[in-house]
Enzyme design. Structure first.
Site, PDB file in Angstrom:
ATOM      1  N   HIS A   1       0.832  -1.198   0.000  1.00  0.00           N
ATOM      2  CA  HIS A   1       0.000   0.000   0.000  1.00  0.00           C
ATOM      3  C   HIS A   1       0.876   1.262   0.000  1.00  0.00           C
ATOM      4  O   HIS A   1       0.627   2.210  -0.737  1.00  0.00           O
ATOM      5  CB  HIS A   1      -0.888  -0.045   1.243  1.00  0.00           C
TER       6      HIS A   1
ATOM      7  N   ARG B   1       4.705 -16.216 -13.873  1.00  0.00           N
ATOM      8  CA  ARG B   1       5.159 -14.826 -14.022  1.00  0.00           C
ATOM      9  C   ARG B   1       5.827 -14.264 -12.781  1.00  0.00           C
ATOM     10  O   ARG B   1       6.538 -13.269 -12.839  1.00  0.00           O
ATOM     11  CB  ARG B   1       3.997 -13.926 -14.472  1.00  0.00           C
TER      12      ARG B   1
ATOM     13  N   CYS C   1      -2.699  -4.395 -22.593  1.00  0.00           N
ATOM     14  CA  CYS C   1      -2.626  -3.777 -21.264  1.00  0.00           C
ATOM     15  C   CYS C   1      -1.652  -4.502 -20.346  1.00  0.00           C
ATOM     16  O   CYS C   1      -1.649  -4.269 -19.146  1.00  0.00           O
ATOM     17  CB  CYS C   1      -4.007  -3.667 -20.638  1.00  0.00           C
TER      18      CYS C   1
ATOM     19  N   GLU D   1      -6.124 -13.344 -22.423  1.00  0.00           N
ATOM     20  CA  GLU D   1      -4.928 -13.656 -21.638  1.00  0.00           C
ATOM     21  C   GLU D   1      -4.755 -15.150 -21.408  1.00  0.00           C
ATOM     22  O   GLU D   1      -3.783 -15.595 -20.817  1.00  0.00           O
ATOM     23  CB  GLU D   1      -4.902 -12.875 -20.313  1.00  0.00           C
TER      24      GLU D   1
ATOM     25  N   ARG E   1      -7.842  -2.014 -12.189  1.00  0.00           N
ATOM     26  CA  ARG E   1      -7.908  -3.320 -11.517  1.00  0.00           C
ATOM     27  C   ARG E   1      -8.754  -3.129 -10.255  1.00  0.00           C
ATOM     28  O   ARG E   1      -8.310  -2.496  -9.303  1.00  0.00           O
ATOM     29  CB  ARG E   1      -6.513  -3.788 -11.140  1.00  0.00           C
TER      30      ARG E   1
ATOM     31  N   ARG F   1     -12.255  -3.170 -14.917  1.00  0.00           N
ATOM     32  CA  ARG F   1     -12.167  -4.628 -15.042  1.00  0.00           C
ATOM     33  C   ARG F   1     -12.841  -5.270 -13.836  1.00  0.00           C
ATOM     34  O   ARG F   1     -12.572  -4.910 -12.698  1.00  0.00           O
ATOM     35  CB  ARG F   1     -10.709  -5.074 -15.112  1.00  0.00           C
TER      36      ARG F   1
ATOM     37  N   ASN G   1       0.774 -10.170 -19.660  1.00  0.00           N
ATOM     38  CA  ASN G   1       1.425 -10.778 -18.483  1.00  0.00           C
ATOM     39  C   ASN G   1       0.953 -12.220 -18.314  1.00  0.00           C
ATOM     40  O   ASN G   1       1.757 -13.137 -18.162  1.00  0.00           O
ATOM     41  CB  ASN G   1       1.086 -10.004 -17.198  1.00  0.00           C
ATOM     42  N   ASP G   2      -0.354 -12.401 -18.339  1.00  0.00           N
ATOM     43  CA  ASP G   2      -0.877 -13.752 -18.193  1.00  0.00           C
ATOM     44  C   ASP G   2      -0.764 -14.547 -19.488  1.00  0.00           C
ATOM     45  O   ASP G   2      -0.474 -15.745 -19.462  1.00  0.00           O
ATOM     46  CB  ASP G   2      -2.340 -13.717 -17.734  1.00  0.00           C
TER      47      ASP G   2
HETATM   48  C1  PEP Z   1      -2.185  -9.139 -17.738  1.00  0.00           C
HETATM   49  O1  PEP Z   1      -2.353 -10.306 -17.400  1.00  0.00           O
HETATM   50  O2  PEP Z   1      -1.383  -8.783 -18.646  1.00  0.00           O
HETATM   51  C2  PEP Z   1      -2.937  -8.043 -17.075  1.00  0.00           C
HETATM   52  C3  PEP Z   1      -2.880  -6.808 -17.525  1.00  0.00           C
HETATM   53  O3  PEP Z   1      -3.642  -8.362 -15.975  1.00  0.00           O
HETATM   54  P1  PEP Z   1      -2.988  -8.574 -14.522  1.00  0.00           P
HETATM   55  O4  PEP Z   1      -1.555  -8.132 -14.606  1.00  0.00           O
HETATM   56  O5  PEP Z   1      -3.821  -7.754 -13.592  1.00  0.00           O
HETATM   57  O6  PEP Z   1      -3.164 -10.050 -14.329  1.00  0.00           O
HETATM   58 MG    MG Z   2      -4.039 -10.858 -16.153  1.00  0.00          MG
END
Ligand code: PEP
Ligand code: MG
Length: 588
Positions: free
Chosen positions: A193, A469, A506, A435, A300, A336, A458-459
């Protein structure tokens, strides 16, 4: 004086220098002090008085924070008041005092250890947070056993705040004061935080320093280098000068960034692109726009659930979404829906721990299992959409059935609202995250069901390359430029473009200048990222022709390794646009 240099994690960039103020930590006693039977009543009264003082202190703090930082940050004190008023807490303490005939200090210490033990054994991020909250409240009560009023640290001169750990309530309180120029903590990580708050307020911060709070005393001179994650205690004049000029360079760099933020997001050959921001807290909106964001590409929403001891109500959601919609208007905000489950479980729902959380009941899977929760969130998103700048984004889609189901729920909620004459944006765009690799392969069918998609690299990379990850030992395999990943991304982007619908990236990948140029070459126009990276990416994209990127990517997609792709792309781009990566070389 001895010069000590410590390495930690830089979580908020910039350089701060000044005198140390140590945040006093309550150390619960380890001495079990006994009392006689006739002292028990006095001790109980002492405990109750401490509770009362704590209650009025928390209420006072809540008003103070609400005034300075808004309702969201003040919320933490509501949570703490609820903990304080939980009959379980006081009865546990009374029991220890009465049955063991001990001082209240020992009772608090014992109850704190007891709760910490319970929560620790659950090894869950959310419960860890609750442990901190309970400790936070107990520490206040402990301090209030003594008559001493809490020292209201409102120093006249700017200070560097040093602490072992900043409890959530302290972070909100301290950082809201204009006088804190920098922060150095023993504990903490990038997503704590304090880190998020420091970043959004532009206060340089280094955390994870292990024992900085033991190495400094009030009045010591400290340099906090939030860019490189370093802290220097009592630096000699030469080092001070060195960091002064580093600070000047950083400030010039910041000015340069702000200048770029105002430039048109357009490539050399006049192709418009849209930089958007990924944020976690509504307070980050202002900073995001100052970096040149043209909207919030990913909000998020998890924190709404994670910061509450009970499930958020529709009003809780609505207050946050309305505030965001208002502050981003007329630009869009993509909200989201909850991406929780697996390791980030919700204790309010008693979810069991899963053996393989990344492949478990996450995101949309969780939402479809917890319909009422999902409907509450959707209803609030719809209600916040009257200005027509809200978008609904749903994470972790694996198959069409999920899309169909979520659209059905969306329709039902709309019908209900209509029936109760609540106004909302009838054409609120609805989109899904790509994703899961299966969703990428199926994007041609998916895009016909929705208004837009957002690629979560990312996912997507984690699942496509089978690389956790967050696992350091395999991070060398997490390669966004792996040809398999690039071919998949190229397919998704081109397919969505073919249908004339909107596609955004994203994931972190959008924040890297080389990756952004590659994505541009595939036809991507919407880049959503941590706002601090927007100027860098914008500068890189402004320095190239989309045509050059397209031609180079078409060739790069035929290569066999990530290294080959990188070398080829850099060389091809630089040959035509020698300025392209200039910005990414400037580090401070
Ligand atoms: C992703 O998975 O790229 C993403 C933007 O979502 P998060 O990082 O919140 O899983
Ligand atoms: Mg994700």
């Amino acid at each position: 004086m001895e010069v000590i240099r410590l390495r930690g994690i830089g979580v908020s960039p910039g350089i701060a220098m000044g005198e140390v103020t140590l945040s006093e930590r309550v150390v619960f006693t380890s001495r079990r002090e006994a009392i006689s039977q006739d002292q028990v009543d006095d001790e109980l009264r002492r405990l109750h008085r401490a509770f009362e003082r704590t209650r009025s202190e928390l209420k006072e703090l809540k008003d103070h924070i609400q005034e300075r930082m808004g309702e969201q940050q003040a919320f933490i004190f509501d949570a703490h008041l609820m903990i304080l008023d939980d009959p379980m807490l006081i009865s546990n303490l009374e029991k220890v005092i009465t049955e063991e005939k001990v001082k209240a200090e020992w009772a608090i210490s014992k109850v704190n250890t007891h709760f910490a033990g319970i929560f620790e054994s659950l090894a869950d991020e959310y419960f860890q947070q609750r442990k901190t909250d309970i400790s936070d409240v107990l520490a206040r009560v402990y301090r209030n056993l003594e008559r001493k009023k809490e020292k209201r640290e409102d120093p006249d001169k700017p200070v560097i705040l040093v602490a072992h750990e900043l409890l959530p309530s302290e972070a909100a309180l301290y950082l809201s004061k204009k006088k804190v120029m920098g922060v150095a903590l023993d504990m903490g990580g990038k997503t704590s935080h304090t880190a998020i708050l420091a970043r959004s307020l532009g206060i340089p911060a280094v955390v994870g320093l292990h024992d900085v709070s033991l190495k400094v005393k009030n009045g010591d001179f400290l340099i906090v280098d939030g860019t490189d994650g370093e802290v220097i205690i009592n630096p000699p004049p030469a080092i001070r000068r060195e960091f002064q000029s580093k600070r000047e360079r950083y400030e010039t760099y910041q000015k340069e960034l702000k200048k770029i933020a105002r430039l048109k997001p357009e490539t050399l050959d006049g192709v418009r692109f849209t930089p958007l921001a990924n944020i976690e807290l509504p307070e980050e909106v202002t900073a995001a726009f100052s970096y040149g964001a043209e909207g919030i590409g990913l909000f998020r929403s998890e924190f709404i659930y994670l910061q509450r001891p009970v499930l958020p109500s529709e009003e809780d959601h609505l207050a946050i979404y309305l505030k965001m919609a208002r502050s981003t208007y007329p630009k869009p905000v993509y909200i989201r829906t909850i991406d929780i489950g697996g390791e980030k479980s919700l204790p309010q729902l008693n979810i069991e721990k899963e053996p393989n959380p990344a492949l478990g009941l996450r995101a949309i899977r969780f939402s479809l299992k917890n319909r009422e929760l999902f409907r509450t969130q959707i209803r609030a998103i719809l209600k916040a959409s009257v200005r027509k700048n809200v978008r609904l984004l749903v994470p972790m889609i694996t198959e069409i059935e999920e899309v169909v189901e979520l659209k059905r729920i969306f329709q039902e909620v709309k019908d209900e609202l209509r029936a109760s004459k609540v106004s909302f944006d009838e054409s609120l765009p609805i989109g899904v995250m790509i994703e899961v690799p299966a969703a990428a392969a199926l994007v041609e069918s998916i895009i016909q069901e929705v208004d837009f998609v957002s690629i979560g690299t990312n996912d997507l990379i984690q699942y496509y390359l089978a690389v956790d990850r967050g696992n350091e030992s395999v991070s060398y395999l997490f390669k966004p430029h792996h040809p398999a990943v690039l071919r998949l991304l190229d397919y998704v982007i081109k397919t969505v473009n073919k249908y004339g619908k909107e596609v955004t990236v994203c994931g972190e990948m959008a924040a890297d200048p080389l990756s952004a140029i590659i994505l541009l070459g595939m036809g991507l126009r919407n880049f959503s990222m941590n706002p601090i990276f927007i100027p860098k990416v914008k500068k890189a994209l402004r320095a190239v022709e989309a045509r050059t990127a397209e031609e180079a990517v078409a060739q790069a997609l035929k290569l066999k390794t990530a290294t080959e792709v990188e070398e080829f792309m850099i060389e091809s781009i630089l040959r035509k646009h020698p300025q392209a990566f200039l910005m990414s070389q400037i580090t401070t």
